[in-house]
Design a protein around this motif. Structure first.
Motif, mmCIF file in Angstrom:
data_model
loop_
_atom_site.group_PDB
_atom_site.id
_atom_site.type_symbol
_atom_site.label_atom_id
_atom_site.label_comp_id
_atom_site.label_asym_id
_atom_site.label_seq_id
_atom_site.Cartn_x
_atom_site.Cartn_y
_atom_site.Cartn_z
ATOM 1 N N VAL A 43 3.054 19.878 -6.657
ATOM 2 C CA VAL A 43 1.819 20.134 -5.907
ATOM 3 C C VAL A 43 0.691 20.586 -6.844
ATOM 4 O O VAL A 43 -0.470 20.234 -6.651
ATOM 5 N N LEU A 44 1.049 21.356 -7.873
ATOM 6 C CA LEU A 44 0.038 21.912 -8.772
ATOM 7 C C LEU A 44 -0.183 21.068 -10.023
ATOM 8 O O LEU A 44 -0.985 21.452 -10.882
ATOM 9 N N ALA A 45 0.509 19.940 -10.134
ATOM 10 C CA ALA A 45 0.275 19.062 -11.290
ATOM 11 C C ALA A 45 -1.185 18.632 -11.283
ATOM 12 O O ALA A 45 -1.695 18.117 -10.283
ATOM 13 N N ASP A 46 -1.858 18.851 -12.371
ATOM 14 C CA ASP A 46 -3.316 18.673 -12.416
ATOM 15 C C ASP A 46 -3.659 17.394 -13.168
ATOM 16 O O ASP A 46 -4.201 17.419 -14.267
ATOM 17 N N LEU A 47 -3.347 16.251 -12.555
ATOM 18 C CA LEU A 47 -3.590 14.968 -13.197
ATOM 19 C C LEU A 47 -5.083 14.667 -13.256
ATOM 20 O O LEU A 47 -5.811 14.854 -12.271
ATOM 21 N N GLU A 48 -5.532 14.202 -14.391
ATOM 22 C CA GLU A 48 -6.959 13.879 -14.528
ATOM 23 C C GLU A 48 -7.380 12.792 -13.549
ATOM 24 O O GLU A 48 -8.517 12.787 -13.063
ATOM 25 N N SER A 49 -6.464 11.897 -13.208
ATOM 26 C CA SER A 49 -6.791 10.814 -12.276
ATOM 27 C C SER A 49 -7.092 11.333 -10.874
ATOM 28 O O SER A 49 -7.686 10.619 -10.061
ATOM 29 N N GLN A 50 -6.699 12.570 -10.581
ATOM 30 C CA GLN A 50 -6.949 13.147 -9.258
ATOM 31 C C GLN A 50 -8.251 13.939 -9.196
ATOM 32 O O GLN A 50 -8.638 14.408 -8.129
ATOM 33 N N ARG A 51 -8.925 14.087 -10.325
ATOM 34 C CA ARG A 51 -10.091 14.975 -10.354
ATOM 35 C C ARG A 51 -11.378 14.297 -9.908
ATOM 36 O O ARG A 51 -12.315 14.973 -9.463
ATOM 37 N N ASN A 52 -11.487 12.980 -10.050
ATOM 38 C CA ASN A 52 -12.693 12.259 -9.643
ATOM 39 C C ASN A 52 -13.961 12.888 -10.211
ATOM 40 O O ASN A 52 -14.953 13.105 -9.509
ATOM 41 N N GLY A 53 -13.907 13.200 -11.504
ATOM 42 C CA GLY A 53 -15.079 13.740 -12.182
ATOM 43 C C GLY A 53 -15.229 15.241 -12.100
ATOM 44 O O GLY A 53 -16.132 15.803 -12.739
ATOM 45 N N ALA A 54 -14.380 15.907 -11.337
ATOM 46 C CA ALA A 54 -14.488 17.357 -11.177
ATOM 47 C C ALA A 54 -13.676 18.071 -12.267
ATOM 48 O O ALA A 54 -13.004 17.459 -13.091
ATOM 49 N N THR A 55 -13.735 19.386 -12.240
ATOM 50 C CA THR A 55 -13.049 20.214 -13.232
ATOM 51 C C THR A 55 -11.548 20.230 -12.969
ATOM 52 O O THR A 55 -11.086 19.821 -11.901
ATOM 53 N N PRO A 56 -10.771 20.747 -13.921
ATOM 54 C CA PRO A 56 -9.360 21.010 -13.624
ATOM 55 C C PRO A 56 -9.215 21.973 -12.445
ATOM 56 O O PRO A 56 -10.152 22.692 -12.083
ATOM 57 N N LEU A 57 -8.036 21.977 -11.855
ATOM 58 C CA LEU A 57 -7.761 22.824 -10.705
ATOM 59 C C LEU A 57 -7.850 24.292 -11.091
ATOM 60 O O LEU A 57 -7.310 24.713 -12.110
ATOM 61 N N SER A 58 -8.555 25.057 -10.264
ATOM 62 C CA SER A 58 -8.678 26.500 -10.458
ATOM 63 C C SER A 58 -7.979 27.229 -9.316
ATOM 64 O O SER A 58 -7.748 26.659 -8.241
ATOM 65 N N GLY A 59 -7.662 28.488 -9.553
ATOM 66 C CA GLY A 59 -7.010 29.280 -8.520
ATOM 67 C C GLY A 59 -7.529 30.701 -8.495
ATOM 68 O O GLY A 59 -7.997 31.229 -9.508
ATOM 69 N N VAL A 60 -7.477 31.314 -7.334
ATOM 70 C CA VAL A 60 -7.819 32.720 -7.187
ATOM 71 C C VAL A 60 -6.802 33.348 -6.239
ATOM 72 O O VAL A 60 -6.420 32.750 -5.231
ATOM 73 N N VAL A 61 -6.324 34.532 -6.608
ATOM 74 C CA VAL A 61 -5.353 35.271 -5.801
ATOM 75 C C VAL A 61 -6.024 36.526 -5.262
ATOM 76 O O VAL A 61 -6.760 37.210 -5.989
ATOM 77 N N HIS A 62 -5.794 36.825 -4.007
ATOM 78 C CA HIS A 62 -6.304 38.045 -3.387
ATOM 79 C C HIS A 62 -5.217 39.101 -3.497
ATOM 80 O O HIS A 62 -4.160 39.008 -2.870
ATOM 81 N N ASP A 63 -5.453 40.107 -4.332
ATOM 82 C CA ASP A 63 -4.471 41.164 -4.580
ATOM 83 C C ASP A 63 -4.799 42.413 -3.781
ATOM 84 O O ASP A 63 -5.976 42.763 -3.596
ATOM 85 N N THR A 64 -3.750 43.110 -3.326
ATOM 86 C CA THR A 64 -3.885 44.418 -2.709
ATOM 87 C C THR A 64 -2.843 45.336 -3.334
ATOM 88 O O THR A 64 -2.010 44.910 -4.141
ATOM 89 N N ALA A 65 -2.856 46.586 -2.938
ATOM 90 C CA ALA A 65 -1.870 47.540 -3.451
ATOM 91 C C ALA A 65 -0.450 47.132 -3.086
ATOM 92 O O ALA A 65 0.513 47.519 -3.751
ATOM 93 N N ASP A 66 -0.305 46.334 -2.019
ATOM 94 C CA ASP A 66 1.015 45.887 -1.584
ATOM 95 C C ASP A 66 1.389 44.519 -2.148
ATOM 96 O O ASP A 66 2.409 43.953 -1.760
ATOM 97 N N GLY A 67 0.554 43.962 -3.038
ATOM 98 C CA GLY A 67 0.834 42.660 -3.614
ATOM 99 C C GLY A 67 -0.146 41.603 -3.127
ATOM 100 O O GLY A 67 -1.096 41.896 -2.391
ATOM 101 N N PRO A 68 0.048 40.349 -3.512
ATOM 102 C CA PRO A 68 -0.880 39.285 -3.122
ATOM 103 C C PRO A 68 -0.807 39.005 -1.624
ATOM 104 O O PRO A 68 0.269 38.986 -1.032
ATOM 105 N N THR A 69 -1.976 38.815 -1.030
ATOM 106 C CA THR A 69 -2.049 38.501 0.398
ATOM 107 C C THR A 69 -2.720 37.169 0.675
ATOM 108 O O THR A 69 -2.906 36.806 1.834
ATOM 109 N N GLY A 70 -3.077 36.433 -0.369
ATOM 110 C CA GLY A 70 -3.690 35.135 -0.154
ATOM 111 C C GLY A 70 -4.048 34.477 -1.466
ATOM 112 O O GLY A 70 -4.046 35.107 -2.527
ATOM 113 N N TYR A 71 -4.357 33.189 -1.390
ATOM 114 C CA TYR A 71 -4.810 32.465 -2.570
ATOM 115 C C TYR A 71 -5.646 31.275 -2.141
ATOM 116 O O TYR A 71 -5.590 30.835 -0.982
#
Length: 422
Positions: free
Chosen positions: A207-235
């Motif tokens: 799912v996270l394989a970042d093939l250049e053919s899938q980007r259609n001119g856009a940047t590589p895949l980026s990610g952000v994780v929402h962290d709390t004191a109890d651990g990650p609650t979203g991404y």
């Protein structure tokens, strides 16, 4: 010409290059070596069905072994994919032969009572008993023309007593290096969201394989994780496309996936995505029809929403499939089912079910409803209602009032949602 001399056989790992060559022809794509390797990492040769014409691979249909969330349960489901026939071998009945054999082999194996797929064309797979069970929402947003509402006061239900936003922060990640955090959030939600498929480590890497053919001119895949004191609650996963016009920056955010365990996290992730510097628009597909974003923005029209099809479901074993899921209300109904491809499904079935469980057994009692296996597949995930199918003339009500009761029972508190294509 017909396909009588063409052999159907189980595939092997040695067929992979020929299969990908065929898929490239059928879907008008060029498979680079890296794409072949990535797709090959999840390929299951023993579940591959090849049409062999004198040593040439001229047709193919495959299945992946995964679980699927259905209302109130998680069940094994054959994930059908890589289906196609070579251009010079069309109109010989090869697709029909492959799909029939695949259905019979899945039924004979007995592991999976359900099959699921994405359709290249919606008119193809109903011929084989697949019903449209889930749709997807696509959006095309001019981000400077909307804003997100503030959450309602008070603590959201099902959250810890502390403020979920207390000490929360967003952390940028390289998605392929953050599988543990992403999987923790995904697995927390997966059992309750019809349409979500299981992801082991192999599938996460795919799912996270970042093939250049899938980007259609856009940047590589980026990610952000929402962290709390109890651990990650979203991404969230996304790409950006740089654009400029005479007025300045006009970049685009291409959202791939947003997963959140609570409303505060969900709002924080979307607020981040819709306000990335130097961008003025955002696009996203694979969203749910009941996406909370529709109720978060101050001008829903500016989301540019449109709907298209997503998952198609085929019930392989009707009584086992119907007994495996849960139902929104108690129901006792006899359904007469027609299935010309898998005759074991045909007949009258008494479904006695509710929120706590279900049984489905053969009966000689008069039927309350009548339909084909396709309509049961369409309603199976709690998306299209039996009542809507009845209004379209696809489900017949034989006992007055039975359709309304059964339609309510087959519904669910969340609409089905597919997070990925396979």
């Amino acid at each position: 010409m017909d396909g009588a001399g063409i052999q159907l056989r189980i595939g092997s790992a040695d067929d992979w290059d020929a299969i990908t060559d065929l898929m490239g022809q059928v879907f008008h794509e060029t498979w680079a070596p890296t794409a072949r390797d990535v797709e090959g990492s999840i390929f299951e040769p023993e579940r591959s069905l090849v049409a062999d014409d004198g040593g040439l691979v001229v047709g193919h249909a495959a299945a992946y072994t995964r679980d699927l969330t259905v209302p109130g349960a998680v069940v094994p489901a054959a994930h059908i994919t890589l289906v196609g026939v070579a251009p010079a071998h069309r109109r010989r009945g090869l697709l029909t032969r492959m799909m029939h054999r695949q259905l019979h082999e899945i039924a004979a194996a007995g592991r999976e009572a359900v099959a699921v797929l994405w359709a290249s064309e919606g008119k193809i797979y109903p011929r084989f008993g697949y019903g449209l069970a889930a749709q997807q929402l696509r959006i095309d947003v001019r981000t400077r023309e909307i804003s997100l509402r503030e959450p309602a006061p008070g603590r959201p239900p099902h959250t810890p007593a502390g403020d979920p936003a207390q000490g929360a922060r967003l952390r940028l990640v390289r998605p392929a290096e953050a599988i543990a955090d992403l999987a923790k959030v995904y697995e927390q939600l997966r059992p309750d969201r019809p349409g979500w498929s299981s992801r082991d480590d192999r599938w996460w890497r795919y799912v996270l394989a970042d093939l250049e053919s899938q980007r259609n001119g856009a940047t590589p895949l980026s990610g952000v994780v929402h962290d709390t004191a109890d651990g990650p609650t979203g991404y969230a996963l996304w790409r950006t496309l740089s654009r400029w016009d005479r007025g300045g920056p006009d970049g685009e955010v291409r959202v791939r996936e947003v997963v959140a365990t609570d409303p505060a996290t969900y709002a924080a992730l979307w607020r981040f995505l819709l306000t990335i510097d130097l961008t003025r628009s955002a696009t996203a597909g694979l969203l749910a029809l009941d996406e909370p974003l529709l109720h978060l923005v101050d001008e829903p029209r500016r989301l540019g929403s449109r709907i298209s099809d997503a998952l198609w479901v085929r019930l392989i074993d009707v009584p086992r499939a119907l007994a495996a899921r849960r139902y929104a209300r108690d129901v006792d109904v006899v359904i007469e089912v027609t299935d010309v491809l898998l005759p074991a499904n045909a007949g009258r079935w008494r479904l006695t079910a509710g929120p706590g469980g279900a049984t489905c057994t053969p009966t000689d009692d008069p039927a309350d409803l009548s339909c084909t296996v396709l309509e049961l597949g369409a309603a199976y995930l709690g998306g299209p209602s039996l009542a809507a199918l009845g209004s379209a003339g696809r489900v017949r009500e034989l006992t007055p009032g039975a359709l309304a009761v059964a339609s309510t029972a087959f519904g669910w508190h969340r609409l089905p949602h597919a997070t990925e294509m396979f």
